[in-house]
Motif scaffolding. Sequence first.
Motif, short mmCIF file in Angstrom:
data_model
loop_
_atom_site.label_atom_id
_atom_site.label_comp_id
_atom_site.label_asym_id
_atom_site.label_seq_id
_atom_site.Cartn_x
_atom_site.Cartn_y
_atom_site.Cartn_z
N ALA A 135 0.84 -1.20 0.10
CA ALA A 135 0.08 0.02 -0.20
C ALA A 135 0.87 1.22 0.04
N SER A 136 2.02 1.30 0.79
CA SER A 136 2.52 2.36 0.90
C SER A 136 3.49 2.60 -0.40
N SER A 137 3.83 1.66 -1.03
CA SER A 137 4.77 1.92 -2.56
C SER A 137 3.65 2.52 -3.43
N LYS A 138 2.43 2.23 -3.36
CA LYS A 138 1.27 2.73 -4.29
C LYS A 138 1.19 4.11 -3.87
N LYS A 139 1.46 4.60 -2.46
CA LYS A 139 0.97 5.92 -2.20
C LYS A 139 2.41 6.78 -1.94
N LYS A 140 3.43 6.13 -2.36
CA LYS A 140 4.60 7.03 -2.27
C LYS A 140 4.61 8.47 -2.86
N GLU A 141 4.11 8.50 -4.01
CA GLU A 141 3.80 9.67 -4.78
C GLU A 141 2.96 10.74 -4.22
N SER A 142 2.51 10.28 -3.10
CA SER A 142 1.35 11.25 -2.58
C SER A 142 1.82 12.33 -1.75
N GLY A 143 1.31 13.73 -2.05
CA GLY A 143 2.01 14.80 -1.42
C GLY A 143 1.49 15.03 -0.18
N LYS A 144 2.20 15.81 0.65
CA LYS A 144 2.22 16.17 1.97
C LYS A 144 1.83 17.53 1.97
N SER A 145 1.17 17.75 3.40
CA SER A 145 1.07 19.31 3.72
C SER A 145 1.28 19.78 4.86
N SER A 146 1.44 20.90 5.31
CA SER A 146 1.87 21.61 6.64
C SER A 146 0.72 22.42 7.04
N VAL A 147 0.20 22.00 8.07
CA VAL A 147 -1.12 22.68 8.74
C VAL A 147 -0.89 23.23 10.05
N LEU A 148 -1.32 24.49 10.26
CA LEU A 148 -1.16 25.21 11.33
C LEU A 148 -2.83 25.15 12.17
N LEU A 149 -3.13 24.46 13.18
CA LEU A 149 -4.31 24.71 13.86
C LEU A 149 -4.15 25.60 15.08
N ASP A 150 -5.50 26.24 15.34
CA ASP A 150 -5.75 26.90 16.37
C ASP A 150 -6.61 25.99 17.32
N VAL A 151 -6.32 25.54 18.56
CA VAL A 151 -6.99 24.79 19.40
C VAL A 151 -7.69 25.41 20.53
N LYS A 152 -8.83 25.60 20.85
CA LYS A 152 -9.42 26.71 21.88
C LYS A 152 -9.95 25.75 22.98
N PRO A 153 -9.70 26.34 24.33
CA PRO A 153 -10.12 25.55 25.47
C PRO A 153 -11.80 26.16 25.64
#
Length: 233
Positions: A135-153
């Motif tokens: 499965a990982s070999s099929k997905k090796k071309e998959s892109g990645k993203s960097s995300v910034l989250l605000d988590v509120k209490p």
Amino acid sequence: MAVAFYDLTSAAGLKKLDDYLLSRSYISGYQASKDDLTVFTAFSSAPAAEYVNVSRWYTHIDALLRISGVEAEGCGVVVEGSAPITKEAIATPPSADTKAAADEDDDDDDDVDLFGEETEEEKKAAEERAATIKASSKKKESGKSSVLLDVKPWDDETDMKKLEEAVRSVEMEGLFWGASKLVPVGYGIKKMTIMLTIVDDLVSVDTLIEERLTVEPINEYVQSCDIVAFNKI
């Protein structure tokens, strides 16, 4: 330019490698290569679980060596204090000749086990590893993203340390938590901003928020989450 790592038996060396693998699946490129083998053979045993990214990478390469081997050349990597990698260290899948030779040494006509006698549990684990690698070999071309989250209490009485622990307790394939900090929002209330890296084909940020971060038991601390930034890597 070759990547260099130093003394992987030390906490500092492991921390550097762990940070390096935070947003990477392999030492170089988008598939396992001899660079991964060079670093892998520098370990005398599996790394401590506290080094999450190193442990993930080590387990994957270990499984890959058992199942399909590594052939890609890589870009070049240096690990101080480790011996140069040899051709014998490169695992390859069992050949037909190897299986035939094993058959001659075994009077039993049952399937030949090239890695020693396996229990049913071990065979099942090997099959699961093979499926994961496929499965990982099929997905090796998959892109990645960097995300910034605000988590509120919920309010100023929310234990922000427990809030962060609850958020980081969420584990998903393709999800890697990064740095975080507390930011005042007024009336004594602070929110947490946290970085994360995701594999696009494996993780949906909306699903992460709606089905993991804002439901029990994490919603005891988390009132809501907002996406502040979303960038392709």
